[in-house]
Scaffold this active site. Structure first.
Site, short mmCIF file in Angstrom:
data_model
loop_
_atom_site.label_atom_id
_atom_site.label_comp_id
_atom_site.label_asym_id
_atom_site.label_seq_id
_atom_site.Cartn_x
_atom_site.Cartn_y
_atom_site.Cartn_z
N SER A 226 36.84 -16.36 -21.68
CA SER A 226 37.90 -15.36 -21.66
C SER A 226 37.62 -14.25 -22.69
O SER A 226 36.59 -13.59 -22.61
CB SER A 226 39.25 -16.05 -21.90
OG SER A 226 40.31 -15.16 -21.68
N ASP B 100 41.45 -14.84 -10.60
CA ASP B 100 41.75 -14.79 -12.03
C ASP B 100 42.94 -13.86 -12.28
O ASP B 100 42.91 -12.69 -11.89
CB ASP B 100 40.52 -14.29 -12.80
CG ASP B 100 40.56 -14.63 -14.27
OD1 ASP B 100 41.66 -14.56 -14.86
OD2 ASP B 100 39.50 -14.96 -14.83
N HIS C 33 41.25 -19.41 -14.19
CA HIS C 33 40.71 -18.89 -15.45
C HIS C 33 40.34 -19.98 -16.46
O HIS C 33 39.40 -19.83 -17.23
CB HIS C 33 41.73 -17.94 -16.06
CG HIS C 33 41.27 -17.20 -17.27
ND1 HIS C 33 40.41 -16.12 -17.21
CD2 HIS C 33 41.53 -17.39 -18.59
CE1 HIS C 33 40.18 -15.68 -18.43
NE2 HIS C 33 40.85 -16.42 -19.29
#
Length: 471
Positions: free
Chosen positions: A172, A420, A448
């Site tokens: 991320s 996502d 995610h």
């Protein structure tokens, strides 16, 4: 290429064994608070280095032991911004990395975990709101990368030349940091792994939120399709909270409508819909049985979005999209969201009687930070003025060097998720096209947080891209 920096100073090193045959070394480093002004003081960084613990039949010789201690590093870069690392034994990456001969480093970013923390009390020592804002500017990805490179130079000082480079694994926001690393200090990198971390390199915050709000709408629809009873339940909770003018929370601050609807942040994770329903169900059961929310329910709610303990996530969230000078965020998530029908509650346009009669669902927000949070979280209240200064600031240093990415020579392996909710897939594709030589695994069967929820699939695929050959 970025300016040269000095190695970090190793302050302490303590080692111990952890069940699961892990040899964990706890490390504290000292780095400059401001790399542009080294005389301005220092900060501490904390990291855990992990190797596989072996107990050979014949003890190794000193030279063999030294060789074992110089295994090439793989550094895990956590998501966020503003979150420290979990214990090494809790990370799925640990097993995969050690099986392949790496030693793994979990390095807490400045201001997070056990690195010099960022909180209201520490921030107040910097002075007034402007001084606080100037200090907060030192906690973005560009400085995180300088910290990482300084630590690399420290830890590999006595390594043979071929092992001085290290590998990084960015999840991320950790992927955003990795792209900055590729831009600034590619000479320190052997390879890069990314999961859900292809930052929108050329896009401003408004572009990002227009894209991610669309995905949040889809996830709200999925939520209410799964739990249609929550359409009415959420309305009842919102009416109760509004009628009370907000409700005090056990740790301070207030439960407001904005904070209740922030639960949608979880919608983009595996199991997120069920997690939100569990919180809503508990609050509704309390209201039905007692006419108020119990402490247990409110404590559970508070833990869903811990901005008081991780304030960087709130105060610098939009700043991660200010990728060059001349760009300010100006509370982009709020500005974009209140113009979208499904999120009109941001502008205070709730009409309970009309919406209830039509059974129109109230939509939860996603990964968006709103100015109102700085009135309802105790720690953030003290940072409000600094946050407003940062929202208007447009003098940010460049985060990425597109020309360096276009001529990149460092192997990059990325996992990108079609659905996502946090890092838009189409914007991620744009970025992938800027990074020379990147290999991307794209899937619509994971969300995610797949690096944790579906670790065997996603990490395994990344290493297969690394190890296999495509003709």
């Amino acid at each position: 290429m970025a300016a040269a920096i000095q190695p970090a100073r190793l302050i302490s090193r303590r080692a111990h064994l952890v069940p699961g045959k892990l040899h964990v070394t706890e490390l504290f480093f000292e780095v400059p608070k401001n790399y542009a002004n080294p005389e301005a003081g220092t900060l501490k960084l904390f990291g855990r280095s992990v190797t596989k613990y072996d107990r050979p039949i014949v003890p190794p010789s000193p030279s063999e032991a030294a060789k074992s201690e110089r295994r090439p590093y793989l550094v895990y870069l956590e998501g966020g911004p503003g979150f420290g690392n979990r214990e090494p034994q809790e990370s799925a990456l640990t097993r995969y990395a050690l099986e392949r001969g790496y030693q793994l480093l979990f390095l807490d970013y400045r201001g997070t975990g056990l690195s010099t923390p960022l909180n209201a009390e520490a921030l107040a020592r910097e002075g007034g709101p402007q001084a606080q804002a100037d200090y907060l500017k030192l906690f973005r990805a560009d400085t995180i990368v300088r910290d990482s490179e300084a630590v690399r130079m420290c830890l590999t000082a006595d390594f043979p030349e071929e092992k001085k480079k290290w590998s990084i694994f960015g999840q991320s926001f950790g992927g955003f940091v990795s792209l900055t690393y590729l831009s600034k200090y590619p000479q320190g990198l052997r390879e890069v792994f990314l999961t859900g971390g292809l930052a929108p390199v050329r896009r401003v915050a408004e572009d990002v939120y227009r894209a991610t709000y669309r995905k949040v709408v889809e996830r709200n629809q999925a939520y209410y399709n799964k739990f249609p009873e929550d359409v009415e339940t959420v309305h009842e909770l919102v009416k109760h909270i509004s009628s009370c003018g907000g409700l005090p929370l056990p740790a301070g601050g207030k439960l407001t409508v904005d904070r209740l609807l922030s639960l949608g942040l979880s919608f983009g994770s595996h199991g997120g819909l069920d997690g939100v329903h569990a919180v809503i169900l508990k609050l509704a059961a309390d209201l039905d049985q007692f006419g108020f929310f119990t402490r247990a329910a409110l404590v559970g709610f508070e833990q869903q979005l811990p901005l008081d303990t991780n304030p960087i996530y709130a105060i610098l969230h939009e700043a991660i999209y200010c990728y060059k000078k001349g760009i300010s965020s100006s509370w982009a998530a709020y500005r974009v969201g209140k113009e979208i029908h499904e999120f009109s509650w941001l502008g205070g346009k709730l009409s309970f009687s009309g919406m209830m009669s039509a059974k129109a669902p109230l939509y939860f927000s996603g990964e968006m930070i709103y100015p109102s949070y700085f009135d309802s979280y105790p720690q953030l209240v003290w940072m409000k003025e600094a946050a407003n200064i940062l929202a208007d600031y447009d003098g940010w240093d460049d985060l990425y060097d597109e020309q360096q990415l276009l001529r990149n020579e460092v192997p990059v392996y990325a996992a990108s998720f079609v659905d996502d909710m946090y890092v838009d897939f189409e914007l991620a594709r744009e970025t992938a096209n800027l990074v020379k030589g990147i290999k991307v695994f794209e899937t619509n069967s994971m969300y995610h947080n797949a690096v944790r929820a579906r670790s065997e699939e996603v990490i395994g695929q990344l290493f297969r891209m690394r190890d296999d050959t495509i003709d």
